[in-house]
Scaffold this active site. Sequence first.
Site, PDB file in Angstrom:
ATOM      1  N   ARG A  51       6.858  61.881  22.437  1.00 50.10           N
ATOM      2  CA  ARG A  51       7.177  60.448  22.458  1.00 50.10           C
ATOM      3  C   ARG A  51       6.329  59.756  23.531  1.00 50.10           C
ATOM      4  NH1 ARG A  51      11.484  59.166  25.337  1.00 50.10           N
ATOM      5  NH2 ARG A  51      12.795  60.723  24.339  1.00 50.10           N
ATOM      6  N   TYR A 103       4.430  34.776  11.633  1.00 51.66           N
ATOM      7  CA  TYR A 103       4.903  35.726  10.627  1.00 51.66           C
ATOM      8  C   TYR A 103       6.431  35.614  10.506  1.00 51.66           C
ATOM      9  CZ  TYR A 103       5.805  40.324   8.574  1.00 51.66           C
ATOM     10  OH  TYR A 103       6.233  41.351   7.785  1.00 51.66           O
ATOM     11  N   ASP A 175      -1.002  37.188  18.320  1.00 52.69           N
ATOM     12  CA  ASP A 175      -0.942  38.083  17.162  1.00 52.69           C
ATOM     13  C   ASP A 175      -2.255  37.902  16.399  1.00 52.69           C
ATOM     14  OD1 ASP A 175      -0.531  39.247  14.658  1.00 52.69           O
ATOM     15  OD2 ASP A 175       1.623  38.825  14.682  1.00 52.69           O
ATOM     16  N   LYS A 200      -2.321  46.178   8.559  1.00 54.28           N
ATOM     17  CA  LYS A 200      -3.158  45.251   7.803  1.00 54.28           C
ATOM     18  C   LYS A 200      -4.645  45.600   7.958  1.00 54.28           C
ATOM     19  CE  LYS A 200       0.988  43.572   7.300  1.00 54.28           C
ATOM     20  NZ  LYS A 200       1.551  42.503   8.131  1.00 54.28           N
TER      21      LYS A 200
HETATM   22  C1  PLP Z   1       2.735  42.193   8.882  1.00 50.61           C
HETATM   23  C2  PLP Z   1       2.682  41.355  10.075  1.00 50.61           C
HETATM   24  C3  PLP Z   1       3.511  41.605  11.181  1.00 50.61           C
HETATM   25  C4  PLP Z   1       4.552  42.706  11.178  1.00 50.61           C
HETATM   26  O1  PLP Z   1       3.955  43.957  11.146  1.00 50.61           O
HETATM   27  P1  PLP Z   1       4.630  45.272  10.501  1.00 50.61           P
HETATM   28  O2  PLP Z   1       3.576  46.303  10.683  1.00 50.61           O
HETATM   29  O3  PLP Z   1       4.910  44.944   9.066  1.00 50.61           O
HETATM   30  O4  PLP Z   1       5.867  45.544  11.264  1.00 50.61           O
HETATM   31  C5  PLP Z   1       3.373  40.802  12.290  1.00 50.61           C
HETATM   32  N1  PLP Z   1       2.484  39.793  12.321  1.00 50.61           N
HETATM   33  C6  PLP Z   1       1.684  39.506  11.273  1.00 50.61           C
HETATM   34  C7  PLP Z   1       0.734  38.372  11.372  1.00 50.61           C
HETATM   35  C8  PLP Z   1       1.757  40.277  10.120  1.00 50.61           C
HETATM   36  O5  PLP Z   1       0.976  39.975   9.083  1.00 50.61           O
END
Ligand code: PLP
Length: 383
Positions: A51, A103, A175, A200
């Site tokens: 961990r 998001y 983000d 992504k």
């Molecule tokens: C998908 C996404 C998230 C969340 O991420 P997960 O990997 O699905 O938990 C946060 N911010 C943005 C801009 C996203 O597209």
Amino acid sequence: MAKSQRFGTLAIHAGQEPEETTGAIMPPIFQTSTYVQPKLGEPKGGYEYARVQNPTREAMERNIAALESGTHGMAFASGMAAIGAIVQRLSAGDHVIYEENVYGGTHRFFDKVMRRFGLDFTAVDSSDAQRVEDAIRPNTKLIHLETPTNPMMKLSDLRVIADIAARHDVHIVVDNTFASPYNQRPLELGAHMVVHSSTKYLNGHSDVVGGIVVTNDDDIAEELRFLQKAAGAVPGPWDAWLVLRGTKTLDVRMERHNANGARVAEYLAGRDDIDRVFYPGLADHPQHALAKRQMKGFTGMISIELGSLDRARRVVQKTRLFSLAESLGGVESLIGHPAIMTHASVPKEMRDRMGISDGLVRLSVGIEDVEDLLEDLEQALRS
Ligand SMILES: *Cc1c(COP(=O)(O)O)cnc(C)c1O
């Protein structure tokens, strides 16, 4: 790895050395929960429990940190877990300002979970930097931005907001999931932290859920490492390895996503049966000048206003190459309906205020041959 190397080289080499025993050029998947200690209190190389430390995860963290011009990367089990760790640095009574078009899951987490722990949140339209400054209070500790936003492709001026944050001694996190570090590097513009859903573009192959935070600040990094250990939302080594494999091609993938995204956006903008096309790379995007200043390219993410739920439903069910699915940033093209899918957790009045209408459709343009993508959209839109 030397800092002076360029992005495409860093993507392949940063954070990785040939494995010590065999010289394996790919970092092995250290699929283990614990490490044998040769002597009591002297774990080998500091490795005690997975961990806390895992060599595969560490290689991925170093690699992505380098791509974001950062010195520390801390990986988490999902993008939401990474955003969660950033907020867990705060204490009851602290105040957070966030971009209102973040998001959907981020909004839900702040509003439905963290509020219950005594944190206070204010959503603002951060495309107007003055509104961010006006929302700052004595107890404001964090500004959470997302640019471009999902799905309205609204931008925030990171340099200007970083100056505001510095004046008020507030941390900024960006983000950067939509842009990817290929197109935009917020740490270079004054942000304190960058967070990604590595699910992504970073991974890029739609086969992992993961998240990461990158920073240049030693104290923030230490707190986030502590939270990896203390809260425990870490990724497994297999997922870390897949993300590391994905980032090797980030440079070439993003080049193609940018090119395909631009072609598809131009094609859509040229049709008279589409009310609006939201893409920062189009000259008529209200923040096109800022986009050109702040970003290298404009990704494969495009939203279109089709006027009605009926037409949106027909189109998303008619495309063949663009698969109807949540998520984005993979090599394959996806199509989605934010109001019913990704943003269903955002209250309707907030969706209406932001322009997330029932006729809005979002495209994640993949790296297929663009002519095939255009033909697919043509037949779906004509139907
Ligand atoms: C998908 C996404 C998230 C969340 O991420 P997960 O990997 O699905 O938990 C946060 N911010 C943005 C801009 C996203 O597209």
